[in-house]
Motif scaffolding. Structure first.
Motif, mmCIF file in Angstrom:
data_model
loop_
_atom_site.group_PDB
_atom_site.id
_atom_site.type_symbol
_atom_site.label_atom_id
_atom_site.label_comp_id
_atom_site.label_asym_id
_atom_site.label_seq_id
_atom_site.Cartn_x
_atom_site.Cartn_y
_atom_site.Cartn_z
ATOM 1 N N ARG A 241 -3.608 11.810 -3.709
ATOM 2 C CA ARG A 241 -3.686 10.998 -4.834
ATOM 3 C C ARG A 241 -2.206 11.086 -5.415
ATOM 4 N NH1 ARG A 241 -8.786 12.269 -4.505
ATOM 5 N NH2 ARG A 241 -10.383 10.655 -5.145
ATOM 6 N N LEU A 242 -1.542 12.208 -5.367
ATOM 7 C CA LEU A 242 -0.094 12.111 -5.765
ATOM 8 C C LEU A 242 0.807 11.392 -4.738
ATOM 9 C CD1 LEU A 242 0.279 15.931 -6.836
ATOM 10 C CD2 LEU A 242 -0.028 14.088 -8.264
ATOM 11 N N VAL A 243 0.564 11.082 -3.395
ATOM 12 C CA VAL A 243 1.249 10.514 -2.756
ATOM 13 C C VAL A 243 1.072 9.008 -3.105
ATOM 14 C CG1 VAL A 243 1.506 9.556 -0.376
ATOM 15 C CG2 VAL A 243 1.240 11.969 -0.685
ATOM 16 N N LEU A 244 0.118 8.499 -3.589
ATOM 17 C CA LEU A 244 -0.223 7.061 -3.930
ATOM 18 C C LEU A 244 0.563 6.762 -5.451
ATOM 19 C CD1 LEU A 244 -3.870 6.639 -2.571
ATOM 20 C CD2 LEU A 244 -1.786 5.853 -1.716
ATOM 21 N N ALA A 245 0.174 7.916 -6.108
ATOM 22 C CA ALA A 245 0.867 7.801 -7.497
ATOM 23 C C ALA A 245 2.262 7.806 -7.481
ATOM 24 C CB ALA A 245 0.435 9.000 -8.233
ATOM 25 N N GLN A 246 3.006 8.473 -6.457
ATOM 26 C CA GLN A 246 4.414 8.383 -6.758
ATOM 27 C C GLN A 246 4.816 7.186 -5.925
ATOM 28 O OE1 GLN A 246 6.370 8.453 -3.551
ATOM 29 N NE2 GLN A 246 8.429 8.653 -4.873
ATOM 30 N N ARG A 247 4.146 6.471 -4.975
ATOM 31 C CA ARG A 247 4.502 5.251 -4.529
ATOM 32 C C ARG A 247 4.134 4.313 -5.534
ATOM 33 N NH1 ARG A 247 3.407 4.798 2.051
ATOM 34 N NH2 ARG A 247 4.092 6.978 2.452
ATOM 35 N N CYS A 248 3.197 4.401 -6.456
ATOM 36 C CA CYS A 248 2.955 3.471 -7.648
ATOM 37 C C CYS A 248 4.171 3.574 -8.479
ATOM 38 C CB CYS A 248 1.795 3.713 -8.190
ATOM 39 S SG CYS A 248 1.412 2.635 -9.530
ATOM 40 N N MET A 249 4.637 4.704 -8.640
ATOM 41 C CA MET A 249 5.828 4.969 -9.723
ATOM 42 C C MET A 249 7.006 4.174 -9.121
ATOM 43 S SD MET A 249 4.952 6.769 -12.379
ATOM 44 C CE MET A 249 3.155 6.019 -12.170
ATOM 45 N N GLU A 250 7.112 4.162 -7.967
ATOM 46 C CA GLU A 250 8.447 3.507 -7.270
ATOM 47 C C GLU A 250 8.560 2.068 -7.356
ATOM 48 O OE1 GLU A 250 11.077 4.674 -6.129
ATOM 49 O OE2 GLU A 250 10.844 6.599 -5.559
ATOM 50 N N ARG A 251 7.153 1.545 -7.218
ATOM 51 C CA ARG A 251 7.012 0.004 -7.446
ATOM 52 C C ARG A 251 7.034 -0.150 -8.941
ATOM 53 N NH1 ARG A 251 2.379 1.088 -3.980
ATOM 54 N NH2 ARG A 251 0.960 0.963 -5.966
ATOM 55 N N LEU A 252 6.655 0.458 -9.860
ATOM 56 C CA LEU A 252 6.811 0.030 -11.124
ATOM 57 C C LEU A 252 8.171 0.217 -11.914
ATOM 58 C CD1 LEU A 252 3.654 1.922 -12.870
ATOM 59 C CD2 LEU A 252 4.046 -0.583 -12.387
ATOM 60 N N LYS A 253 8.940 0.968 -11.120
ATOM 61 C CA LYS A 253 10.139 1.192 -11.667
ATOM 62 C C LYS A 253 11.166 -0.406 -11.244
ATOM 63 C CE LYS A 253 11.825 4.970 -9.573
ATOM 64 N NZ LYS A 253 12.735 5.806 -9.256
ATOM 65 N N THR A 254 10.890 -0.961 -10.257
ATOM 66 C CA THR A 254 11.327 -1.929 -10.029
ATOM 67 C C THR A 254 11.395 -3.432 -10.899
ATOM 68 O OG1 THR A 254 9.522 -3.063 -8.667
ATOM 69 C CG2 THR A 254 11.493 -1.519 -7.581
ATOM 70 N N VAL A 255 10.080 -3.166 -11.796
ATOM 71 C CA VAL A 255 9.729 -4.302 -12.491
ATOM 72 C C VAL A 255 9.854 -3.803 -13.976
ATOM 73 C CG1 VAL A 255 8.453 -5.560 -10.993
ATOM 74 C CG2 VAL A 255 7.287 -3.649 -12.361
ATOM 75 N N ALA A 256 10.287 -2.634 -14.303
ATOM 76 C CA ALA A 256 10.205 -2.022 -15.698
ATOM 77 C C ALA A 256 11.534 -2.217 -16.506
ATOM 78 C CB ALA A 256 10.080 -0.395 -15.820
ATOM 79 N N GLY A 257 11.489 -2.173 -17.881
ATOM 80 C CA GLY A 257 12.836 -2.000 -18.324
ATOM 81 C C GLY A 257 13.520 -1.049 -18.264
ATOM 82 N N SER A 258 14.732 -0.868 -18.807
ATOM 83 C CA SER A 258 15.568 0.319 -18.852
ATOM 84 C C SER A 258 15.062 1.569 -19.267
ATOM 85 C CB SER A 258 17.210 0.027 -19.309
ATOM 86 O OG SER A 258 16.964 -0.213 -20.888
ATOM 87 N N GLN A 259 14.335 1.494 -20.637
ATOM 88 C CA GLN A 259 13.845 2.637 -21.472
ATOM 89 C C GLN A 259 12.634 3.098 -20.454
ATOM 90 O OE1 GLN A 259 13.375 2.367 -25.396
ATOM 91 N NE2 GLN A 259 12.551 4.509 -25.556
#
Length: 235
Positions: free
Chosen positions: A75-93
């Motif tokens: 679950r941490l493996v999948l969560a880490q990959r989710c964080m990587e994907r979200l960083k590509t569409v998130a604002g700077s803060q």
């Protein structure tokens, strides 16, 4: 006429044995001598949760195999990959807050993970639920992270059918399986002398064939020594 034997080495059968025996090559190690889980991960995750004014939809796996330690690791493996994907569409803060959470669980990438299996089924949930689950998995792993070898967790597994579902193992049961797992190298050590004997036998047969079938230049082919062949004299 001299017939040259093809190039051959006595170590060839041993090399083939090593290549064809996965147990001899070993399993990639996935251990953590020092705990990679910080003491402030809960605060880091809480900061990201507070920043989210509205829940953002994300997808999580719904049919991961039920395993007390590997399940938390997966679950941490999948969560880490989710964080990587979200960083590509998130604002700077928000990107910085996502990076802080990603740093807390990035240690899972230090292991030689297998590709994500295609049998996983995903469902949509709110990111607040994902963050809460990530915090819970870190809590579950923290007492075991330096004590357990996660080499058996490198391949994510899907939940089996209900007819073949196995009871989940507790951490104590997992700890008790350490000894049987160590019997595989002992078996390989017992098989190694047989492999060496096979190499020696092939080597001897090779040189015997070369000695009797390949004459030296200018030398007549050897005839069979009839002095060692038993015969009966006629009376």
């Amino acid at each position: 006429m001299t017939v040259l034997a093809p190039a051959w080495s006595p170590v060839t059968p041993l090399l083939l044995l090593l290549l064809l025996s996965p147990g001899l090559c070993g399993t990639p190690d996935c251990t953590f001598p020092h705990s990679p889980i910080s003491s402030t991960f809960a605060d880091t995750i809480h900061k990201l949760s507070d920043y989210l004014l509205e829940d953002y939809p994300v997808t999580v796996a719904a049919n991961l195999h039920d395993d007390k330690l590997c399940g938390a690791f997966w679950r941490l493996v999948l969560a880490q990959r989710c964080m990587e994907r979200l960083k590509t569409v998130a604002g700077s803060q928000m990107q910085q807050l996502l990076e802080d959470v990603n740093t807390e669980i990035y240690f899972v990438t230090s292991c030689a993970l297998q590709p994500i299996p295609s049998c996983l089924r995903y469902v949509q949930t709110n990111i607040s639920h994902l963050l809460q689950d990530t915090s819970e998995q870190l809590v579950a792993l923290k007492p075991w992270i330096t004590r357990w070898n996660f080499s058996g967790c490198l391949e994510l597994r899907c939940q089996p059918d209900s007819s073949t579902l196995l009871p989940s193992r507790s951490p104590k049961a997992l700890e008790a399986t350490d000894l049987p797992a160590a019997q595989a190298p002992l078996l390989l050590l017992l098989l190694l002398p047989l492999a060496l004997l096979l190499v020696a036998t092939v080597w001897c047969l090779y040189w015997r064939r070369r000695r009797w079938r390949t004459p030296y230049p200018g030398e007549q082919p050897r005839e069979t020594d009839t002095s060692i062949i038993p015969f009966y004299r006629g009376h």
